[in-house]
Design a protein around this motif. Structure first.
Motif, PDB file in Angstrom:
ATOM      1  N   LEU A  37       0.868  -1.179   0.000  1.00  0.00           N
ATOM      2  CA  LEU A  37       0.000   0.000   0.000  1.00  0.00           C
ATOM      3  C   LEU A  37       0.900   1.222   0.000  1.00  0.00           C
ATOM      4  O   LEU A  37       1.816   1.335   0.813  1.00  0.00           O
ATOM      5  N   ASP A  38       0.635   2.155  -0.926  1.00  0.00           N
ATOM      6  CA  ASP A  38       1.451   3.360  -1.045  1.00  0.00           C
ATOM      7  C   ASP A  38       0.831   4.560  -0.351  1.00  0.00           C
ATOM      8  O   ASP A  38       1.541   5.424   0.170  1.00  0.00           O
ATOM      9  N   ILE A  39      -0.506   4.635  -0.367  1.00  0.00           N
ATOM     10  CA  ILE A  39      -1.216   5.806   0.160  1.00  0.00           C
ATOM     11  C   ILE A  39      -2.342   5.320   1.061  1.00  0.00           C
ATOM     12  O   ILE A  39      -3.198   4.533   0.640  1.00  0.00           O
ATOM     13  N   LEU A  40      -2.352   5.783   2.291  1.00  0.00           N
ATOM     14  CA  LEU A  40      -3.411   5.439   3.245  1.00  0.00           C
ATOM     15  C   LEU A  40      -4.140   6.710   3.648  1.00  0.00           C
ATOM     16  O   LEU A  40      -3.549   7.612   4.239  1.00  0.00           O
ATOM     17  N   ILE A  41      -5.428   6.787   3.307  1.00  0.00           N
ATOM     18  CA  ILE A  41      -6.263   7.927   3.685  1.00  0.00           C
ATOM     19  C   ILE A  41      -7.209   7.472   4.792  1.00  0.00           C
ATOM     20  O   ILE A  41      -8.183   6.760   4.542  1.00  0.00           O
ATOM     21  N   ASN A  42      -6.923   7.864   6.016  1.00  0.00           N
ATOM     22  CA  ASN A  42      -7.781   7.525   7.160  1.00  0.00           C
ATOM     23  C   ASN A  42      -8.925   8.539   7.219  1.00  0.00           C
ATOM     24  O   ASN A  42      -8.883   9.532   7.953  1.00  0.00           O
ATOM     25  N   ASN A  43      -9.960   8.263   6.429  1.00  0.00           N
ATOM     26  CA  ASN A  43     -11.088   9.182   6.326  1.00  0.00           C
ATOM     27  C   ASN A  43     -12.249   8.805   7.236  1.00  0.00           C
ATOM     28  O   ASN A  43     -13.066   9.660   7.587  1.00  0.00           O
ATOM     29  N   LEU A  44     -12.329   7.544   7.621  1.00  0.00           N
ATOM     30  CA  LEU A  44     -13.440   7.092   8.451  1.00  0.00           C
ATOM     31  C   LEU A  44     -13.580   7.964   9.693  1.00  0.00           C
ATOM     32  O   LEU A  44     -12.605   8.252  10.381  1.00  0.00           O
ATOM     33  N   GLY A  45     -14.807   8.375   9.995  1.00  0.00           N
ATOM     34  CA  GLY A  45     -15.044   9.178  11.189  1.00  0.00           C
ATOM     35  C   GLY A  45     -16.515   9.512  11.307  1.00  0.00           C
ATOM     36  O   GLY A  45     -17.311   9.226  10.421  1.00  0.00           O
ATOM     37  N   GLY A  46     -16.858  10.121  12.423  1.00  0.00           N
ATOM     38  CA  GLY A  46     -18.240  10.521  12.621  1.00  0.00           C
ATOM     39  C   GLY A  46     -18.631  10.464  14.083  1.00  0.00           C
ATOM     40  O   GLY A  46     -17.869  10.007  14.945  1.00  0.00           O
ATOM     41  N   SER A  47     -19.823  10.962  14.344  1.00  0.00           N
ATOM     42  CA  SER A  47     -20.321  11.001  15.720  1.00  0.00           C
ATOM     43  C   SER A  47     -21.814  10.754  15.733  1.00  0.00           C
ATOM     44  O   SER A  47     -22.553  11.317  14.921  1.00  0.00           O
ATOM     45  N   ASP A  48     -22.257   9.890  16.633  1.00  0.00           N
ATOM     46  CA  ASP A  48     -23.695   9.699  16.826  1.00  0.00           C
ATOM     47  C   ASP A  48     -24.061   9.804  18.304  1.00  0.00           C
ATOM     48  O   ASP A  48     -25.034   9.223  18.761  1.00  0.00           O
ATOM     49  N   THR A  49     -23.256  10.570  19.050  1.00  0.00           N
ATOM     50  CA  THR A  49     -23.535  10.749  20.473  1.00  0.00           C
ATOM     51  C   THR A  49     -24.714  11.705  20.663  1.00  0.00           C
ATOM     52  O   THR A  49     -24.961  12.577  19.834  1.00  0.00           O
ATOM     53  N   PRO A  50     -25.440  11.557  21.751  1.00  0.00           N
ATOM     54  CA  PRO A  50     -26.620  12.402  21.981  1.00  0.00           C
ATOM     55  C   PRO A  50     -26.230  13.813  22.382  1.00  0.00           C
ATOM     56  O   PRO A  50     -25.136  14.057  22.892  1.00  0.00           O
ATOM     57  N   GLY A  51     -27.136  14.756  22.139  1.00  0.00           N
ATOM     58  CA  GLY A  51     -26.934  16.117  22.612  1.00  0.00           C
ATOM     59  C   GLY A  51     -27.261  16.230  24.090  1.00  0.00           C
ATOM     60  O   GLY A  51     -27.870  15.336  24.671  1.00  0.00           O
ATOM     61  N   GLY A  52     -26.836  17.331  24.704  1.00  0.00           N
ATOM     62  CA  GLY A  52     -27.158  17.539  26.106  1.00  0.00           C
ATOM     63  C   GLY A  52     -25.959  17.764  27.002  1.00  0.00           C
ATOM     64  O   GLY A  52     -26.102  17.877  28.224  1.00  0.00           O
ATOM     65  N   GLY A  53     -24.760  17.797  26.411  1.00  0.00           N
ATOM     66  CA  GLY A  53     -23.577  18.072  27.216  1.00  0.00           C
ATOM     67  C   GLY A  53     -22.992  16.851  27.895  1.00  0.00           C
ATOM     68  O   GLY A  53     -23.419  15.713  27.668  1.00  0.00           O
ATOM     69  N   PHE A  54     -22.025  17.088  28.767  1.00  0.00           N
ATOM     70  CA  PHE A  54     -21.250  15.997  29.368  1.00  0.00           C
ATOM     71  C   PHE A  54     -22.094  15.034  30.188  1.00  0.00           C
ATOM     72  O   PHE A  54     -21.804  13.845  30.276  1.00  0.00           O
ATOM     73  N   ALA A  55     -23.158  15.529  30.814  1.00  0.00           N
ATOM     74  CA  ALA A  55     -23.912  14.715  31.768  1.00  0.00           C
ATOM     75  C   ALA A  55     -24.644  13.544  31.119  1.00  0.00           C
ATOM     76  O   ALA A  55     -24.912  12.533  31.783  1.00  0.00           O
ATOM     77  N   VAL A  56     -24.976  13.647  29.829  1.00  0.00           N
ATOM     78  CA  VAL A  56     -25.735  12.576  29.181  1.00  0.00           C
ATOM     79  C   VAL A  56     -24.828  11.551  28.507  1.00  0.00           C
ATOM     80  O   VAL A  56     -25.309  10.528  28.009  1.00  0.00           O
ATOM     81  N   LEU A  57     -23.533  11.818  28.495  1.00  0.00           N
ATOM     82  CA  LEU A  57     -22.606  10.929  27.785  1.00  0.00           C
ATOM     83  C   LEU A  57     -22.168   9.767  28.680  1.00  0.00           C
ATOM     84  O   LEU A  57     -21.683   9.972  29.791  1.00  0.00           O
ATOM     85  N   ARG A  58     -22.338   8.562  28.175  1.00  0.00           N
ATOM     86  CA  ARG A  58     -21.935   7.359  28.899  1.00  0.00           C
ATOM     87  C   ARG A  58     -20.547   6.931  28.448  1.00  0.00           C
ATOM     88  O   ARG A  58     -20.028   7.386  27.426  1.00  0.00           O
ATOM     89  N   ASP A  59     -19.933   6.015  29.193  1.00  0.00           N
ATOM     90  CA  ASP A  59     -18.645   5.471  28.776  1.00  0.00           C
ATOM     91  C   ASP A  59     -18.735   4.892  27.372  1.00  0.00           C
ATOM     92  O   ASP A  59     -17.803   5.027  26.566  1.00  0.00           O
ATOM     93  N   GLU A  60     -19.840   4.243  27.066  1.00  0.00           N
ATOM     94  CA  GLU A  60     -20.019   3.626  25.751  1.00  0.00           C
ATOM     95  C   GLU A  60     -19.955   4.666  24.630  1.00  0.00           C
ATOM     96  O   GLU A  60     -19.391   4.415  23.570  1.00  0.00           O
TER      97      GLU A  60
END
Length: 264
Positions: A82-105
């Motif tokens: 492999l000569d060129i690796l483009i690490n493009n994978l990404g994204g977010s599906d976490t809920p809104g509401g700030g730090f308090a609603v975010l779980r370890d998962e």
């Protein structure tokens, strides 16, 4: 009269992998590299319905260690290198509401996708690049690495900040051995998912698509150039960065945000 530079086939003979390369910015990058003459491989969980038949697709779940290992083995077995690796994978599906609603998962899943998947792929493909003293690794990060949105995407922003820092550190280690490492941090990109989001906002607020788009730009603090990027805008710059024309560039983060970030 000076002849225009011919971009055709400048990547001829190169083998490139674009993760998350079946839609949006990843698809645009894959098509740009293909147009430049590269042999292009894309990976995602599911094969898309409409894909250029010249692009090679390999199904993989890069959130899983086994998925990454299998992808590396299959590419090196089928294409030898492999000569060129483009690490493009990404994204977010976490809920809104700030730090308090975010779980370890929420944190763990987001970090797996946006930081650990690129780290594992780099680790898998770097040995053969270092052996040949040639290769380019590019990480698609985000301006949220500098401009986090705490209400809805804090884990994503933290993971992308980590990716930018990791990219710089990796470049210091492997650039003296012939492998260039770069990071690209886009701002808001008008992908199909963004268009659908604008449609939902417009419908719920009983406004036009244009007004919904402006409201998002306002939430970002404004985009001085006046519009979001198109996937092709990012792809064109990536095409340059992985080409021989950018042979002196390594260890740098490039921000493509239309001027969104308000500081130097």
């Amino acid at each position: 009269m000076t002849e225009p530079f011919n971009f055709n086939n400048e990547l001829s003979g190169k083998i490139a992998l674009v993760t998350g390369g079946t839609k949006g910015t990843g698809k645009a990058i894959a098509e740009r590299l293909l147009a430049a003459g590269a042999t292009v491989i894309v990976t995602a969980r599911n094969q898309p319905e409409n894909m250029d038949d010249q692009i090679h697709f390999i199904a993989s779940d890069l959130n899983q260690v086994k998925g990454t290992e299998n992808l590396v083995k299959e590419i090196l077995s089928s294409f030898d290198r492999l000569d060129i690796l483009i690490n493009n994978l990404g994204g977010s599906d976490t809920p809104g509401g700030g730090f308090a609603v975010l779980r370890d998962e929420d944190w763990e899943n987001t970090i797996q996708t946006n930081l650990l998947a690129p780290v594992r792929l780099d680790r898998g493909f770097l040995p053969q690049m270092l052996e040949r003293k040639a290769g380019v690794i590019l990480h698609i990060a985000s301006i949220q690495g500098r401009l986090p949105l705490f209400d809805s995407t804090l884990p994503y922003a933290a993971a992308k900040a980590g990716l930018i820092n990791y990219s710089k550190g990796l470049s210091k280690e492997v650039s003296p051995k012939g492998v260039r490492v770069l990071a690209v941090s886009p701002g808001w990109i008008m992908t199909l998912s963004s268009i659908r989001m604008m449609e939902r906002i417009a419908k719920s607020s009983e406004t036009s698509i244009e007004e919904a788009t402006q409201s998002v730009m306002d939430a970002l603090g404004g985009i001085p150039i006046g519009k979001p990027a198109q996937p092709e805008d990012i792809a064109e710059f990536v095409g340059f960065l992985v080409s021989p024309r950018a042979q002196y560039l390594t260890g740098t983060e490039y921000v493509i945000d239309g001027g969104t970030i308000p500081t130097v």
